[in-house]
Design a protein around this motif. Structure first.
Motif, short mmCIF file in Angstrom:
data_model
loop_
_atom_site.label_atom_id
_atom_site.label_comp_id
_atom_site.label_asym_id
_atom_site.label_seq_id
_atom_site.Cartn_x
_atom_site.Cartn_y
_atom_site.Cartn_z
N UNK A 143 0.83 -1.20 0.00
CA UNK A 143 0.00 0.00 0.00
C UNK A 143 0.87 1.25 0.00
N UNK A 144 0.65 2.11 -1.02
CA UNK A 144 1.41 3.35 -1.11
C UNK A 144 0.57 4.53 -0.66
N UNK A 145 -0.75 4.44 -0.97
CA UNK A 145 -1.64 5.57 -0.75
C UNK A 145 -2.83 5.19 0.14
N UNK A 146 -3.48 6.21 0.67
CA UNK A 146 -4.80 6.03 1.28
C UNK A 146 -5.74 7.08 0.69
N UNK A 147 -7.04 6.77 0.71
CA UNK A 147 -8.06 7.70 0.22
C UNK A 147 -8.97 8.11 1.38
N UNK A 148 -9.29 9.38 1.42
CA UNK A 148 -10.34 9.88 2.31
C UNK A 148 -11.47 10.39 1.44
#
Lengths: 292, 292
Positions: free
Chosen positions: B1-6
């Motif tokens: 996992x490189x990113x997260x989304x809100x």
């Protein structure tokens, strides 16, 4: 003039009564809605239809309609120019369009001074002093109608949610209400988004019943509602001998809870609103008939 | 996992933010409504669209969506099974659907204990104690939302009509309101039959302004509303060091009127609701990424 007509029209039906010039009712009839705000020509059709049927019920000839004067009490007659528009297109010899409250007042207390409090899904007051009448309230459920069944029901649902959140105390009645909505406040809220005044008002008798049993939330709501009704009665300037009639579905529930000052004025209504329209027609037109 | 989304979605629009696993926001985007109660598949389309756009804004490849976890804060996520239904059809590596209040709380006070009071057209409260959050209120304008702009506006119109009937005292503000409706109470009532909560709420700032000038009716309404807000704050069990953030359009109007007890707890929000979704995504998913 041989006859007079009394008409009582509203959003669900229109009633007519044919009477002698002396006020003796000979025939009654009922037709569809007479909503002058939403359908003026439809209202005219149902008014004339009810009048024709009343002639037939009395065994009289409906062709006499153009020679017969009428008093019509219609909801919404005080708004805009509906009254003038309708009077211009009615077939009676003379037509006087009054509000539904005006004929209810005449029916309840006759032609003298007095007042009515209509305590049902909504609330409205009408007082007559020295021949001059004045209405108070009747502004609808959203920002008026304090003490009405609709407001009492809405108050109960609000108190039920406040009790659910722990902000106000709960009671047997608020717990019963939560049960009705499967203990799910979202179900209660869903109900309120579609509920009409009559749907809220359906809970009002339950509030009075529970108040009689000492339920603390029901008692709080009823006490507030009685205070609201008395605040409205307070501006009617009633004097010691003025008759006061309570009308509407909540009338028998309110009557014993009013303070002595108002209970002393309470009288049984002489007649209903249709009877009031007939009485007013006799009062306004019979003199003219004799003169003619 | 490189990113997260809100993701912060509601009835008018859906916002997305793409962030690093450390919480640094790289790109933001906005799309149409995400109303999971009235249009679940439409909500999914707008959520995915906002996420794709956020990737593009960040200069990253939207094809990474299936490898990116997301926290979504959506109005109505606490009702029925909408949350579970939506989670099952979202394309993210992991999806956790929270309420809009939950991400607003995380944004305002971070991951620790604390509370928010959302004081706008409606009112809602959310408190977190030892990791466990609880919402209070948010039951809508008809039977809840005490102290909200909608209730304040409705109260003002009710008091205006009571003053018109002589039942309650009038004031410069009630007379100004009658003027707005051409001194015709029927025009006022007509407005209320179609008014939405936001239409009532439009009058709220005027009530606070007039209260500041000493208008007696405005002061009565504001005092009652402050008492209602404090009654709700009272059940949040806030302790001396719990941060309390006031959000919503009426927050700056209420803040100086709260009692010292609550004013002492007031803090500036750390972040907005979208920032809260990103913070929550980092908190919930970044540990897993390191473990993977």
């Amino acid at each position: 003039m041989t006859f007079v007509l009394g008409i009582d029209g509203g959003g669900t039906s229109c009633r007519a009564a044919l009477a002698t010039a002396g006020g003796e009712i000979l025939g009654r009839a009922k037709s569809g809605a007479a909503n002058i705000r939403s359908d003026l020509t439809g209202a005219r059709t149902n008014i004339v239809d009810a009048a024709r049927q009343a002639f037939l019920e009395a065994g009289e000839d409906p062709d006499l309609i153009p020679q017969t004067p009428a008093i019509l009490g219609l909801a919404g007659a005080n708004v805009g120019t509906y009254k003038q528009q309708l009077e211009a297109i009615l077939p009676f010899s003379r037509s006087s369009v009054e509000t539904d409250f005006e004929i209810a007042l005449e029916g309840a207390v006759g032609s003298g001074d007095g007042a009515i409090a209509i305590l049902g899904t909504g609330t409205a007051y009408m007082v007559r002093k020295q021949g001059k009448s004045r209405s108070v309230g009747a502004w609808g459920f959203q920002v008026g109608d304090q003490g009405s069944g609709a407001r009492i029901g809405r108050d109960l649902l609000e108190q039920t949610l406040l009790a659910y959140d722990g902000i106000r105390e709960s009671s047997p009645l608020t717990r019963e209400m939560m049960g009705i909505f499967r203990d799910n406040p979202q179900d209660l809220v869903e109900f309120t988004t579609h509920a009409k005044p009559g749907d809220f008002g359906g809970f009002a008798p339950k509030v009075f019943e529970n108040a009689a049993r000492g339920d603390v939330v029901a008692t709080w709501i009823v006490d507030k509602s009685v205070a609201d009704v008395e605040a409205s009665l307070g501006v009617l300037d009633l004097e010691q001998n003025d008759p006061l009639c309570l009308l509407g579905g909540l009338a028998p529930l309110y009557a014993p809870r009013l303070s002595e000052r108002y209970r002393a004025l309470l009288k049984t209504p002489l007649d209903d609103a249709l009877g009031g329209a007939v009485r007013m027609a006799v009062r306004k037109f019979a003199g003219e008939a004799e003169a003619a």
